[in-house]
Design a protein around this motif. Structure first.
Motif, mmCIF file in Angstrom:
data_model
loop_
_atom_site.group_PDB
_atom_site.id
_atom_site.type_symbol
_atom_site.label_atom_id
_atom_site.label_comp_id
_atom_site.label_asym_id
_atom_site.label_seq_id
_atom_site.Cartn_x
_atom_site.Cartn_y
_atom_site.Cartn_z
ATOM 1 N N ILE A 121 0.826 -1.213 0.000
ATOM 2 C CA ILE A 121 0.000 0.000 0.000
ATOM 3 C C ILE A 121 0.856 1.257 0.000
ATOM 4 O O ILE A 121 0.342 2.358 -0.161
ATOM 5 N N SER A 122 2.179 1.083 0.159
ATOM 6 C CA SER A 122 3.062 2.238 0.181
ATOM 7 C C SER A 122 4.457 1.795 -0.227
ATOM 8 O O SER A 122 4.892 0.699 0.112
ATOM 9 N N GLY A 123 5.157 2.661 -0.943
ATOM 10 C CA GLY A 123 6.514 2.359 -1.369
ATOM 11 C C GLY A 123 6.513 1.636 -2.705
ATOM 12 O O GLY A 123 5.484 1.206 -3.212
ATOM 13 N N ASN A 124 7.698 1.535 -3.310
ATOM 14 C CA ASN A 124 7.814 0.794 -4.552
ATOM 15 C C ASN A 124 8.956 -0.202 -4.452
ATOM 16 O O ASN A 124 9.567 -0.348 -3.404
ATOM 17 N N GLU A 125 9.271 -0.883 -5.534
ATOM 18 C CA GLU A 125 10.275 -1.946 -5.523
ATOM 19 C C GLU A 125 11.657 -1.459 -5.070
ATOM 20 O O GLU A 125 12.443 -2.217 -4.534
ATOM 21 N N ASP A 126 12.000 -0.194 -5.328
ATOM 22 C CA ASP A 126 13.322 0.331 -5.002
ATOM 23 C C ASP A 126 13.433 0.820 -3.566
ATOM 24 O O ASP A 126 14.542 1.030 -3.070
ATOM 25 N N ASP A 127 12.314 1.032 -2.891
ATOM 26 C CA ASP A 127 12.328 1.550 -1.525
ATOM 27 C C ASP A 127 12.801 0.484 -0.533
ATOM 28 O O ASP A 127 12.523 -0.698 -0.692
ATOM 29 N N LYS A 128 13.517 0.935 0.486
ATOM 30 C CA LYS A 128 13.922 0.022 1.545
ATOM 31 C C LYS A 128 12.747 -0.279 2.469
ATOM 32 O O LYS A 128 12.690 -1.318 3.089
ATOM 33 N N PHE A 129 11.833 0.671 2.567
ATOM 34 C CA PHE A 129 10.691 0.501 3.457
ATOM 35 C C PHE A 129 9.414 0.516 2.637
ATOM 36 O O PHE A 129 9.260 1.315 1.717
ATOM 37 N N ALA A 130 8.525 -0.367 2.986
ATOM 38 C CA ALA A 130 7.232 -0.432 2.310
ATOM 39 C C ALA A 130 6.189 -0.838 3.345
ATOM 40 O O ALA A 130 6.510 -1.439 4.366
ATOM 41 N N ALA A 131 4.966 -0.495 3.067
ATOM 42 C CA ALA A 131 3.859 -0.871 3.949
ATOM 43 C C ALA A 131 2.960 -1.853 3.203
ATOM 44 O O ALA A 131 2.732 -1.714 2.007
ATOM 45 N N TYR A 132 2.506 -2.845 3.928
ATOM 46 C CA TYR A 132 1.642 -3.865 3.342
ATOM 47 C C TYR A 132 0.390 -4.017 4.190
ATOM 48 O O TYR A 132 0.390 -3.732 5.375
ATOM 49 N N VAL A 133 -0.641 -4.494 3.569
ATOM 50 C CA VAL A 133 -1.849 -4.885 4.269
ATOM 51 C C VAL A 133 -2.149 -6.318 3.827
ATOM 52 O O VAL A 133 -1.860 -6.702 2.691
ATOM 53 N N VAL A 134 -2.671 -7.109 4.740
ATOM 54 C CA VAL A 134 -3.007 -8.490 4.415
ATOM 55 C C VAL A 134 -4.442 -8.519 3.917
ATOM 56 O O VAL A 134 -5.360 -8.051 4.601
ATOM 57 N N ARG A 135 -4.628 -9.052 2.723
ATOM 58 C CA ARG A 135 -5.968 -9.159 2.139
ATOM 59 C C ARG A 135 -6.429 -10.609 2.255
ATOM 60 O O ARG A 135 -5.716 -11.534 1.877
ATOM 61 N N ASP A 136 -7.615 -10.775 2.790
ATOM 62 C CA ASP A 136 -8.210 -12.104 2.963
ATOM 63 C C ASP A 136 -9.106 -12.377 1.775
ATOM 64 O O ASP A 136 -10.104 -11.701 1.552
ATOM 65 N N LYS A 137 -8.756 -13.414 0.995
ATOM 66 C CA LYS A 137 -9.553 -13.768 -0.183
ATOM 67 C C LYS A 137 -10.698 -14.731 0.163
ATOM 68 O O LYS A 137 -11.447 -15.123 -0.718
ATOM 69 N N GLY A 138 -10.784 -15.094 1.423
ATOM 70 C CA GLY A 138 -11.843 -16.006 1.852
ATOM 71 C C GLY A 138 -11.412 -17.460 1.772
ATOM 72 O O GLY A 138 -10.586 -17.837 0.950
ATOM 73 N N SER A 139 -11.989 -18.248 2.629
ATOM 74 C CA SER A 139 -11.640 -19.660 2.686
ATOM 75 C C SER A 139 -12.559 -20.482 1.790
ATOM 76 O O SER A 139 -13.754 -20.220 1.687
ATOM 77 N N ARG A 140 -11.976 -21.499 1.171
ATOM 78 C CA ARG A 140 -12.766 -22.445 0.376
ATOM 79 C C ARG A 140 -12.768 -23.818 1.038
ATOM 80 O O ARG A 140 -13.195 -24.796 0.433
ATOM 81 N N CYS A 141 -12.288 -23.867 2.276
ATOM 82 C CA CYS A 141 -12.201 -25.128 3.005
ATOM 83 C C CYS A 141 -13.577 -25.560 3.504
ATOM 84 O O CYS A 141 -14.367 -24.735 3.957
ATOM 85 N N GLU A 142 -13.819 -26.835 3.427
ATOM 86 C CA GLU A 142 -15.094 -27.386 3.928
ATOM 87 C C GLU A 142 -14.856 -28.424 4.987
ATOM 88 O O GLU A 142 -13.913 -29.100 5.027
#
Length: 142
Positions: A121-142
């Motif tokens: 969500i922040s920074g690019n490939e060249d940056d030493k620091f970047a921010a991420y968020v975890v996205r939940d795509k949902g479970s398909r487990c039964e």
């Protein structure tokens, strides 16, 4: 004097146990990871540096029956760090399809299915620091 010698023997035994027992080291790394606040990064780094040494312990941890047990919680943490190992990967694939405990089975199914994705969500490939968020795509487990 006897108390001092007894205490000294106890301390030496503890140091030797921690030094040479992979099971004790993995337990202590799990406790370190649980503390968070930077300790988790250190515990993960120590585990990755010695992952072949800890592989037999993780294979045993993967035999957990109860999802609330230390064995299961530690296997969730350290098993994921060893997914590139063929023996661990094969065992996790089997667990994700056949484990009796639905929570354990679905946890590993979701890991293998790529349920969670790190999205930058922040920074690019060249940056030493970047921010991420975890996205939940949902479970398909039964």
């Amino acid at each position: 004097m006897k108390i001092f010698i007894g205490f000294l023997v106890l301390v030496i035994t503890f140091v030797l146990l921690v030094t040479f027992s992979s099971r004790v080291q993995v337990y202590l790394l799990h406790k370190m990871y649980s503390l968070g606040s930077g300790m988790d990064d250190g515990a993960t780094e120590l585990f990755i540096q010695n992952k072949q040494r800890y592989k037999p312990v993780v294979l045993d941890l993967l035999n957990a029956e109860n999802s609330n047990s230390y064995k299961a919680q530690a296997s969730f943490l350290f098993g994921e760090l060893l997914l590139d190992d063929p023996d661990i990967s094969k065992k996790i694939q089997d667990i994700s399809q056949n484990h009796a405990n639905k929570h354990i089975r679905c946890f590993w199914f979701d890991v293998l299915d790529g349920r969670f994705e790190n999205v930058r969500i922040s920074g690019n490939e060249d940056d030493k620091f970047a921010a991420y968020v975890v996205r939940d795509k949902g479970s398909r487990c039964e």
